[in-house]
Design a protein around this motif. Structure first.
Motif, PDB file in Angstrom:
ATOM      1  N   GLU A  53       0.835  -1.213   0.000  1.00  0.00           N
ATOM      2  CA  GLU A  53       0.000   0.000   0.000  1.00  0.00           C
ATOM      3  C   GLU A  53       0.867   1.260   0.000  1.00  0.00           C
ATOM      4  N   MET A  54       1.907   1.273   0.862  1.00  0.00           N
ATOM      5  CA  MET A  54       2.783   2.439   0.932  1.00  0.00           C
ATOM      6  C   MET A  54       3.649   2.563  -0.319  1.00  0.00           C
ATOM      7  N   LYS A  55       4.064   1.448  -0.864  1.00  0.00           N
ATOM      8  CA  LYS A  55       4.866   1.491  -2.094  1.00  0.00           C
ATOM      9  C   LYS A  55       4.028   2.038  -3.262  1.00  0.00           C
ATOM     10  N   ALA A  56       2.756   1.607  -3.324  1.00  0.00           N
ATOM     11  CA  ALA A  56       1.874   2.128  -4.373  1.00  0.00           C
ATOM     12  C   ALA A  56       1.621   3.616  -4.174  1.00  0.00           C
ATOM     13  N   MET A  57       1.452   4.028  -2.931  1.00  0.00           N
ATOM     14  CA  MET A  57       1.256   5.446  -2.630  1.00  0.00           C
ATOM     15  C   MET A  57       2.460   6.255  -3.079  1.00  0.00           C
ATOM     16  N   GLY A  58       3.664   5.760  -2.783  1.00  0.00           N
ATOM     17  CA  GLY A  58       4.874   6.461  -3.184  1.00  0.00           C
ATOM     18  C   GLY A  58       4.975   6.620  -4.691  1.00  0.00           C
ATOM     19  N   LYS A  59       4.576   5.585  -5.419  1.00  0.00           N
ATOM     20  CA  LYS A  59       4.606   5.670  -6.883  1.00  0.00           C
ATOM     21  C   LYS A  59       3.618   6.717  -7.395  1.00  0.00           C
ATOM     22  N   GLN A  60       2.473   6.821  -6.735  1.00  0.00           N
ATOM     23  CA  GLN A  60       1.494   7.838  -7.137  1.00  0.00           C
ATOM     24  C   GLN A  60       2.051   9.240  -6.915  1.00  0.00           C
ATOM     25  N   PHE A  61       2.661   9.462  -5.762  1.00  0.00           N
ATOM     26  CA  PHE A  61       3.237  10.778  -5.479  1.00  0.00           C
ATOM     27  C   PHE A  61       4.386  11.105  -6.425  1.00  0.00           C
ATOM     28  N   ALA A  62       5.070  10.071  -6.918  1.00  0.00           N
ATOM     29  CA  ALA A  62       6.232  10.290  -7.785  1.00  0.00           C
ATOM     30  C   ALA A  62       5.846  10.651  -9.211  1.00  0.00           C
ATOM     31  N   LYS A  63       4.557  10.606  -9.541  1.00  0.00           N
ATOM     32  CA  LYS A  63       4.119  10.889 -10.912  1.00  0.00           C
ATOM     33  C   LYS A  63       4.057  12.395 -11.159  1.00  0.00           C
ATOM     34  N   VAL A  64       5.214  13.011 -11.170  1.00  0.00           N
ATOM     35  CA  VAL A  64       5.322  14.441 -11.451  1.00  0.00           C
ATOM     36  C   VAL A  64       6.435  14.641 -12.467  1.00  0.00           C
ATOM     37  N   SER A  65       6.486  15.802 -13.051  1.00  0.00           N
ATOM     38  CA  SER A  65       7.530  16.104 -14.021  1.00  0.00           C
ATOM     39  C   SER A  65       8.873  16.212 -13.316  1.00  0.00           C
ATOM     40  N   PRO A  66       9.978  15.966 -14.032  1.00  0.00           N
ATOM     41  CA  PRO A  66      11.301  16.147 -13.416  1.00  0.00           C
ATOM     42  C   PRO A  66      11.496  17.553 -12.862  1.00  0.00           C
ATOM     43  N   ALA A  67      10.951  18.561 -13.540  1.00  0.00           N
ATOM     44  CA  ALA A  67      11.100  19.947 -13.064  1.00  0.00           C
ATOM     45  C   ALA A  67      10.432  20.134 -11.713  1.00  0.00           C
ATOM     46  N   LYS A  68       9.213  19.623 -11.579  1.00  0.00           N
ATOM     47  CA  LYS A  68       8.504  19.756 -10.309  1.00  0.00           C
ATOM     48  C   LYS A  68       9.178  18.907  -9.237  1.00  0.00           C
ATOM     49  N   GLY A  69       9.589  17.696  -9.599  1.00  0.00           N
ATOM     50  CA  GLY A  69      10.264  16.835  -8.641  1.00  0.00           C
ATOM     51  C   GLY A  69      11.572  17.433  -8.164  1.00  0.00           C
ATOM     52  N   GLY A  70      12.338  18.003  -9.082  1.00  0.00           N
ATOM     53  CA  GLY A  70      13.611  18.609  -8.708  1.00  0.00           C
ATOM     54  C   GLY A  70      13.436  19.776  -7.765  1.00  0.00           C
ATOM     55  N   ARG A  71      12.428  20.587  -8.035  1.00  0.00           N
ATOM     56  CA  ARG A  71      12.164  21.730  -7.160  1.00  0.00           C
ATOM     57  C   ARG A  71      11.729  21.242  -5.775  1.00  0.00           C
ATOM     58  N   PHE A  72      10.901  20.214  -5.757  1.00  0.00           N
ATOM     59  CA  PHE A  72      10.442  19.659  -4.485  1.00  0.00           C
ATOM     60  C   PHE A  72      11.608  19.131  -3.667  1.00  0.00           C
ATOM     61  N   PHE A  73      12.484  18.339  -4.272  1.00  0.00           N
ATOM     62  CA  PHE A  73      13.596  17.757  -3.531  1.00  0.00           C
ATOM     63  C   PHE A  73      14.566  18.837  -3.051  1.00  0.00           C
ATOM     64  N   ALA A  74      14.781  19.862  -3.869  1.00  0.00           N
ATOM     65  CA  ALA A  74      15.655  20.949  -3.442  1.00  0.00           C
ATOM     66  C   ALA A  74      15.054  21.678  -2.243  1.00  0.00           C
ATOM     67  N   TRP A  75      13.751  21.888  -2.272  1.00  0.00           N
ATOM     68  CA  TRP A  75      13.064  22.561  -1.160  1.00  0.00           C
ATOM     69  C   TRP A  75      13.118  21.730   0.110  1.00  0.00           C
ATOM     70  N   VAL A  76      12.782  20.450   0.013  1.00  0.00           N
ATOM     71  CA  VAL A  76      12.768  19.577   1.192  1.00  0.00           C
ATOM     72  C   VAL A  76      14.166  19.461   1.794  1.00  0.00           C
ATOM     73  N   SER A  77      15.188  19.479   0.960  1.00  0.00           N
ATOM     74  CA  SER A  77      16.560  19.314   1.440  1.00  0.00           C
ATOM     75  C   SER A  77      17.127  20.586   2.060  1.00  0.00           C
ATOM     76  N   ASP A  78      16.588  21.727   1.708  1.00  0.00           N
ATOM     77  CA  ASP A  78      17.150  23.016   2.117  1.00  0.00           C
ATOM     78  C   ASP A  78      16.999  23.221   3.626  1.00  0.00           C
ATOM     79  N   GLY A  79      18.094  23.026   4.351  1.00  0.00           N
ATOM     80  CA  GLY A  79      18.059  23.173   5.798  1.00  0.00           C
ATOM     81  C   GLY A  79      17.624  21.933   6.551  1.00  0.00           C
ATOM     82  N   ALA A  80      17.467  20.813   5.852  1.00  0.00           N
ATOM     83  CA  ALA A  80      17.025  19.578   6.503  1.00  0.00           C
ATOM     84  C   ALA A  80      18.074  19.089   7.493  1.00  0.00           C
ATOM     85  N   SER A  81      17.609  18.476   8.561  1.00  0.00           N
ATOM     86  CA  SER A  81      18.507  17.909   9.566  1.00  0.00           C
ATOM     87  C   SER A  81      19.140  16.625   9.017  1.00  0.00           C
TER      88      SER A  81
END
Length: 210
Positions: free
Chosen positions: A145-173
């Protein structure tokens, strides 16, 4: 098994940005149009990320959580909290638009008051959601169930995904980064976040270093 869910990693980014806005608006100098424009750009990113997160939870995460036994009553409560957060987000969006246009100290103070309310509402929801679901996410992290959920969330363009990962990483512990790389292979994170996250680092991360 990761010690933290991806959901909690995202929540950490939300909390960081809210505090960054409060600090920046408190330090704002009357008439600094360049700084107001910078904060407006950072707000556009935050607004989009938070909106996509809570809408994605309703559309993707809640059905997955229901399938592993989370009660519909609890999910309905989360949606009520999302509605309150969306209202506070809309009020802050309006206040930030005004501030962005005028760059006055008075409108910075008004935007900060709206941001304070948004933080109160948002953090109350994030805390509640983590209290109720973090252990569930971790216990079922390797389940279908969680693996399927992760695949659904991953269905974004590389541009959107890249921006998301850069944002989440910025200042992360370190703990948040460990959880992120447990969910996303490091080479993938390096390529997508590195290449397609350049716009975030140039236009948004730089705002917080100013």
């Amino acid at each position: 098994m990761a010690a933290m869910s991806m959901n909690k990693v995202i929540h950490g980014a939300v909390r960081r940005d809210l505090q960054r806005f409060l600090d920046a608006l408190a330090a704002f100098r009357d008439g600094d149009h360049a700084r107001a424009a910078q904060l407006g750009t950072a707000w556009d990113n935050f607004d989009a990320q938070l909106t996509e997160h809570h809408e994605g939870e309703h559309e993707i995460a809640w059905p997955a959580m229901a399938s592993i036994g989370v009660s519909q009553d609890l999910l309905a409560t989360f949606d009520e909290e999302h509605d309150r957060m969306a209202q506070a987000l809309a009020a802050t969006r309006s206040a930030m638009a005004t501030f962005r246009g005028t760059a006055t100290a008075a409108d910075a103070a008004a935007a900060r008051a709206a941001m304070t309310e948004l933080r109160t509402v948002a953090v109350a929801h994030l805390d509640h959601e983590e209290q109720e679901t973090e252990a569930v996410y971790l216990a079922h992290a390797d389940g279908p169930e969680m693996k399927a959920m992760g695949k659904q969330f991953a269905k974004v363009s590389p541009a959107k995904g890249g921006r998301f990962f850069a944002w989440v990483s910025d200042g992360a512990s370190p703990e948040e980064m460990a959880a992120l790389t447990a969910s996303v292979p490091k080479p993938v994170l390096a390529i997508i976040g590195g290449l397609f996250g350049r716009g975030y680092r140039r236009d948004v991360a730089s705002v917080w270093r100013s």
